[in-house]
Design a protein around this motif. Structure first.
Motif, PDB file in Angstrom:
ATOM      1  N   SER A   1      45.400  -2.644  -7.885  1.00 43.23           N
ATOM      2  CA  SER A   1      45.381  -2.563  -9.250  1.00 43.23           C
ATOM      3  C   SER A   1      44.172  -3.197  -9.914  1.00 43.23           C
ATOM      4  CB  SER A   1      46.637  -2.694 -10.079  1.00 43.23           C
ATOM      5  OG  SER A   1      46.394  -2.440 -11.374  1.00 43.23           O
ATOM      6  N   ASN A   2      43.403  -2.637 -10.978  1.00 45.12           N
ATOM      7  CA  ASN A   2      42.349  -3.508 -11.695  1.00 45.12           C
ATOM      8  C   ASN A   2      43.019  -4.003 -12.953  1.00 45.12           C
ATOM      9  OD1 ASN A   2      39.438  -4.159 -12.281  1.00 45.12           O
ATOM     10  ND2 ASN A   2      39.707  -2.727 -13.899  1.00 45.12           N
ATOM     11  N   THR A   3      44.256  -4.128 -12.817  1.00 48.09           N
ATOM     12  CA  THR A   3      45.091  -4.690 -14.177  1.00 48.09           C
ATOM     13  C   THR A   3      44.290  -6.076 -14.628  1.00 48.09           C
ATOM     14  OG1 THR A   3      47.117  -5.098 -15.119  1.00 48.09           O
ATOM     15  CG2 THR A   3      46.898  -5.654 -12.770  1.00 48.09           C
ATOM     16  N   SER A   4      44.417  -6.419 -15.918  1.00 52.57           N
ATOM     17  CA  SER A   4      43.725  -7.467 -16.516  1.00 52.57           C
ATOM     18  C   SER A   4      44.671  -8.525 -16.268  1.00 52.57           C
ATOM     19  CB  SER A   4      43.115  -7.317 -17.780  1.00 52.57           C
ATOM     20  OG  SER A   4      41.969  -6.306 -17.830  1.00 52.57           O
ATOM     21  N   SER A   5      46.045  -8.326 -16.295  1.00 56.99           N
ATOM     22  CA  SER A   5      46.800  -9.142 -16.639  1.00 56.99           C
ATOM     23  C   SER A   5      48.431  -8.969 -16.326  1.00 56.99           C
ATOM     24  CB  SER A   5      47.307  -9.462 -18.291  1.00 56.99           C
ATOM     25  OG  SER A   5      47.506  -8.272 -18.879  1.00 56.99           O
ATOM     26  N   ILE A   6      48.796  -7.734 -15.850  1.00 57.81           N
ATOM     27  CA  ILE A   6      49.986  -7.484 -15.378  1.00 57.81           C
ATOM     28  C   ILE A   6      50.441  -8.048 -13.959  1.00 57.81           C
ATOM     29  CG2 ILE A   6      51.877  -5.720 -15.118  1.00 57.81           C
ATOM     30  CD1 ILE A   6      50.066  -3.957 -16.954  1.00 57.81           C
ATOM     31  N   PRO A   7      51.606  -8.964 -13.643  1.00 55.92           N
ATOM     32  CA  PRO A   7      51.714  -9.150 -12.284  1.00 55.92           C
ATOM     33  C   PRO A   7      51.865  -8.191 -11.224  1.00 55.92           C
ATOM     34  CG  PRO A   7      52.950 -10.336 -13.888  1.00 55.92           C
ATOM     35  CD  PRO A   7      52.449  -9.559 -14.612  1.00 55.92           C
ATOM     36  N   ILE A   8      50.995  -8.560 -10.178  1.00 54.49           N
ATOM     37  CA  ILE A   8      51.088  -7.375  -9.354  1.00 54.49           C
ATOM     38  C   ILE A   8      52.281  -7.319  -8.427  1.00 54.49           C
ATOM     39  CG2 ILE A   8      49.890  -7.230  -6.695  1.00 54.49           C
ATOM     40  CD1 ILE A   8      48.057  -6.886  -9.355  1.00 54.49           C
ATOM     41  N   GLY A   9      53.235  -8.282  -8.446  1.00 53.42           N
ATOM     42  CA  GLY A   9      54.466  -7.957  -7.654  1.00 53.42           C
ATOM     43  C   GLY A   9      55.245  -6.989  -8.701  1.00 53.42           C
ATOM     44  N   ARG A  10      54.995  -6.984  -9.872  1.00 47.67           N
ATOM     45  CA  ARG A  10      55.911  -6.246 -10.745  1.00 47.67           C
ATOM     46  C   ARG A  10      55.367  -4.772 -10.441  1.00 47.67           C
ATOM     47  NH1 ARG A  10      55.582  -7.887 -17.133  1.00 47.67           N
ATOM     48  NH2 ARG A  10      55.927  -9.911 -16.134  1.00 47.67           N
ATOM     49  N   ILE A  11      54.171  -4.641 -10.324  1.00 49.26           N
ATOM     50  CA  ILE A  11      53.625  -3.244 -10.024  1.00 49.26           C
ATOM     51  C   ILE A  11      53.967  -2.767  -8.833  1.00 49.26           C
ATOM     52  CG2 ILE A  11      51.380  -1.915  -9.598  1.00 49.26           C
ATOM     53  CD1 ILE A  11      49.952  -3.768 -12.008  1.00 49.26           C
TER      54      ILE A  11
END
Ligand code: CAA
Ligand code: NDP
Length: 283
Positions: free
Chosen positions: A116-126
């Protein structure tokens, strides 16, 4: 693992930039968005950026065509069945990202890595929205992707050593430099950058200075290439607000509360460059 087909979800400003640098590194790319207009716009941006390099003599016309020829477009996530590695760069919204990862889990081959290229959302949550958390990782490019050297890499609790190794090799292949962050809201980049931008918005809100003076102080006083309000317009004010909300909720400290003026602009549809108006006007 040998990555041959590289998928990108989202053809917006980050997605099309990621597709461009991946194709320029020789990978075959599938760039997906929810409708044909968005993928066409993404492809047109890539073509324009490559043409700029042709005009400057940094790329030949045939190299440009070869890069474009390696990018297939898609409006059906099922096309990711062919991908070895997918980077999601859809909007900064948890519900949208969770749904995409649930779909990718279903359609992608078992060996595929989902980044994920998310700017802020924790990766574990995704990662919890897949059955392969060991193959989920944060691969956070900076805007504008073709220009910025950094890719922030975030491993969740379950991310495997092989997933990290494949990701670092891809970053090297794209001629970028990695920096690793642990899995906290906002990671390193936006834990530091976004409170500065938010504080600049508070300065405007409280009347400490005009937008021009706030930006001039940071540009000429601190040698930043752009002032924080101009940078917020480049990033997208909706994305800035979403990042501040993730920091605020995730770290539970009132120092991360988003400035009410930022929220007001987003509610008015003033999202920055992408909507033609933010702190500045682009029409
Ligand atoms: C929110 C997040 O999660 C993380 C983030 O990404 S935060 C944002 C991080 N990015 C930044 O902080 C960017 C700060 N700004 C800058 O670095 C510079 O202002 C800039 C690179 C955007 C523009 O640089 P500039 O010197 O003012 O303008 P300009 O001379 O037009 O551009 C410099 C080069 O970048 C290229 N460029 C500029 N914008 C571009 C774009 N959108 N796409 C592709 N290339 C671009 C230009 O073609 C030019 O290339 P050459 O050196 O080959 O000629
Ligand atoms: N802007 C920046 O400076 C940076 C952003 N990021 C992150 O990258 C991601 C994308 O940001 P950015 O490119 O700026 O945003 P944009 O708004 O430019 O692009 C997001 C794209 O994703 C599309 N999209 C939304 N839902 C889906 C879906 N279900 N499937 C496929 N595509 C979808 C959007 O379509 P529609 O318009 O219809 O919603 C839009 O075209 C975000 O997570 C952001 O935090 C990371 C680094 C820097």
């Amino acid at each position: 693992m040998d990555v041959k087909i590289f998928g990108v979800i989202g053809a917006g400003q980050m997605g099309n930039g990621i597709a461009q640098v991946a194709a320029a590194s020789g990978l075959n790319v599938i760039m997906n968005d929810i409708n044909q207009d968005f993928v066409a716009r993404g492809l047109a941006t890539i073509s324009k950026n490559l043409q700029r390099n042709v005009d400057k003599g940094k790329l030949t016309a045939s190299e440009k065509e070869a890069v474009l020829g390696r990018i297939k477009t898609s409006v059906d996530i099922k096309d990711m069945a062919a991908a070895d590695y997918v980077v999601e760069a859809a909007s900064e919204n948890e519900a949208i990202k969770f749904k995409i990862f649930e779909s990718l889990e279903e359609v992608c081959p078992a060996h595929a890595i989902l980044a994920s290229n998310t700017s802020s959302i924790p990766i574990g949550r995704i990662a919890a929205h897949t059955k392969r958390p060991g193959k989920v990782i944060g691969m956070h490019f900076m805007n504008p992707v073709p220009v910025m050297k950094l890719v922030e890499v975030i491993c969740g609790l379950a991310t495997s050593a092989e997933t990290l190794e494949v990701t670092l090799a891809l970053i090297k292949r794209m001629d970028k430099t990695p920096a690793q962050s642990n899995d906290f809201p906002g990671f390193i980049a936006n834990r530091i950058l976004m409170p500065m931008i938010n504080e600049a918005v508070f300065c405007l809100y409280h009347g400490v200075g005009t937008k021009e003076d706030i930006d001039t102080v940071m540009k000429l006083g601190m040698n930043h290439p752009m002032g924080p309000l101009a940078l917020a317009d480049l990033i997208g004010l909706d994305t800035c607000l979403a990042i501040m909300e993730t920091l605020h909720q995730g770290l539970g400290d009132s120092k991360y509360r988003p400035c009410p003026l930022l929220r007001q602009y987003v509610e008015a549809g003033w999202l920055g460059r992408k909507s033609g108006r933010g702190f500045y006007s682009y029409e």
